[in-house]
Design a protein around this motif. Structure first.
Motif, PDB file in Angstrom:
ATOM      1  N   ILE A   1       0.842  -1.202   0.000  1.00  0.00           N
ATOM      2  CA  ILE A   1       0.000   0.000   0.000  1.00  0.00           C
ATOM      3  C   ILE A   1       0.877   1.252   0.000  1.00  0.00           C
ATOM      4  O   ILE A   1       0.660   2.172  -0.787  1.00  0.00           O
ATOM      5  CB  ILE A   1      -0.960  -0.006   1.211  1.00  0.00           C
ATOM      6  N   ALA A   2       1.903   1.265   0.838  1.00  0.00           N
ATOM      7  CA  ALA A   2       2.772   2.434   0.965  1.00  0.00           C
ATOM      8  C   ALA A   2       3.594   2.693  -0.296  1.00  0.00           C
ATOM      9  O   ALA A   2       3.848   3.845  -0.648  1.00  0.00           O
ATOM     10  CB  ALA A   2       3.704   2.263   2.157  1.00  0.00           C
ATOM     11  N   ASN A   3       4.010   1.615  -0.992  1.00  0.00           N
ATOM     12  CA  ASN A   3       4.872   1.768  -2.174  1.00  0.00           C
ATOM     13  C   ASN A   3       4.104   1.714  -3.482  1.00  0.00           C
ATOM     14  O   ASN A   3       4.714   1.653  -4.546  1.00  0.00           O
ATOM     15  CB  ASN A   3       5.945   0.674  -2.190  1.00  0.00           C
ATOM     16  N   GLY A   4       2.800   1.677  -3.412  1.00  0.00           N
ATOM     17  CA  GLY A   4       2.023   1.594  -4.639  1.00  0.00           C
ATOM     18  C   GLY A   4       2.285   0.319  -5.416  1.00  0.00           C
ATOM     19  O   GLY A   4       2.187   0.285  -6.633  1.00  0.00           O
ATOM     20  N   GLY A   5       2.661  -0.752  -4.720  1.00  0.00           N
ATOM     21  CA  GLY A   5       2.910  -2.041  -5.358  1.00  0.00           C
ATOM     22  C   GLY A   5       4.349  -2.257  -5.793  1.00  0.00           C
ATOM     23  O   GLY A   5       4.676  -3.281  -6.380  1.00  0.00           O
ATOM     24  N   GLY A   6       5.248  -1.313  -5.507  1.00  0.00           N
ATOM     25  CA  GLY A   6       6.651  -1.441  -5.902  1.00  0.00           C
ATOM     26  C   GLY A   6       7.416  -2.433  -5.035  1.00  0.00           C
ATOM     27  O   GLY A   6       6.920  -2.918  -4.025  1.00  0.00           O
ATOM     28  N   VAL A   7       8.638  -2.751  -5.445  1.00  0.00           N
ATOM     29  CA  VAL A   7       9.500  -3.668  -4.692  1.00  0.00           C
ATOM     30  C   VAL A   7       9.881  -3.012  -3.371  1.00  0.00           C
ATOM     31  O   VAL A   7      10.245  -1.849  -3.325  1.00  0.00           O
ATOM     32  CB  VAL A   7      10.766  -4.016  -5.494  1.00  0.00           C
ATOM     33  N   SER A   8       9.783  -3.783  -2.305  1.00  0.00           N
ATOM     34  CA  SER A   8      10.084  -3.248  -0.978  1.00  0.00           C
ATOM     35  C   SER A   8      11.104  -4.124  -0.282  1.00  0.00           C
ATOM     36  O   SER A   8      11.494  -5.182  -0.782  1.00  0.00           O
ATOM     37  CB  SER A   8       8.806  -3.207  -0.144  1.00  0.00           C
ATOM     38  N   ALA A   9      11.515  -3.697   0.899  1.00  0.00           N
ATOM     39  CA  ALA A   9      12.422  -4.501   1.715  1.00  0.00           C
ATOM     40  C   ALA A   9      11.779  -5.837   2.056  1.00  0.00           C
ATOM     41  O   ALA A   9      12.466  -6.855   2.172  1.00  0.00           O
ATOM     42  CB  ALA A   9      12.789  -3.739   2.987  1.00  0.00           C
ATOM     43  N   VAL A  10      10.467  -5.860   2.190  1.00  0.00           N
ATOM     44  CA  VAL A  10       9.761  -7.111   2.498  1.00  0.00           C
ATOM     45  C   VAL A  10       9.953  -8.108   1.356  1.00  0.00           C
ATOM     46  O   VAL A  10      10.204  -9.283   1.587  1.00  0.00           O
ATOM     47  CB  VAL A  10       8.254  -6.854   2.750  1.00  0.00           C
ATOM     48  N   ALA A  11       9.885  -7.645   0.128  1.00  0.00           N
ATOM     49  CA  ALA A  11      10.074  -8.531  -1.021  1.00  0.00           C
ATOM     50  C   ALA A  11      11.504  -9.077  -1.060  1.00  0.00           C
ATOM     51  O   ALA A  11      11.715 -10.256  -1.366  1.00  0.00           O
ATOM     52  CB  ALA A  11       9.767  -7.790  -2.307  1.00  0.00           C
ATOM     53  N   VAL A  12      12.463  -8.251  -0.706  1.00  0.00           N
ATOM     54  CA  VAL A  12      13.859  -8.708  -0.665  1.00  0.00           C
ATOM     55  C   VAL A  12      14.026  -9.767   0.410  1.00  0.00           C
ATOM     56  O   VAL A  12      14.673 -10.803   0.193  1.00  0.00           O
ATOM     57  CB  VAL A  12      14.795  -7.514  -0.410  1.00  0.00           C
ATOM     58  N   LEU A  13      13.430  -9.574   1.581  1.00  0.00           N
ATOM     59  CA  LEU A  13      13.510 -10.568   2.656  1.00  0.00           C
ATOM     60  C   LEU A  13      12.770 -11.845   2.286  1.00  0.00           C
ATOM     61  O   LEU A  13      13.195 -12.945   2.642  1.00  0.00           O
ATOM     62  CB  LEU A  13      12.967  -9.989   3.960  1.00  0.00           C
ATOM     63  N   GLN A  14      11.669 -11.724   1.547  1.00  0.00           N
ATOM     64  CA  GLN A  14      10.955 -12.904   1.091  1.00  0.00           C
ATOM     65  C   GLN A  14      11.866 -13.758   0.214  1.00  0.00           C
ATOM     66  O   GLN A  14      11.927 -14.968   0.337  1.00  0.00           O
ATOM     67  CB  GLN A  14       9.701 -12.531   0.324  1.00  0.00           C
TER      68      GLN A  14
END
Length: 67
Positions: free
Chosen positions: A48-61
């Motif tokens: 929600i905060a990044n408008g669907g962009g890659v985030s630190a959460v995606a990197v950790l996933q």
């Protein structure tokens, strides 16, 4: 070898060994993010905060998938 150097080496080794365990415990699994986990709520907020962009959460996933 100094006591400080030895302590740093032991701490770094412990972090490397425990990282996959900790990532799994909060919800990063080899199959993806566990439903209803802490990370699932983190991922939702990040999307929600990044408008669907890659985030630190995606990197950790991605790191969790490699355990």
């Amino acid at each position: 070898v100094s006591v400080t150097g030895l302590a740093i080496a032991i701490g770094a080794g412990g972090a490397v060994v425990s990282a996959p365990i900790v990532l799994g415990a909060v919800g990063f699994t080899s199959a993806g993010i566990a439903v209803g986990s802490y990370v699932a709520s983190m991922m939702s907020a990040a999307a929600i905060a990044n408008g669907g962009g890659v985030s630190a959460v995606a990197v950790l996933q991605s790191a969790g998938k490699n355990k």
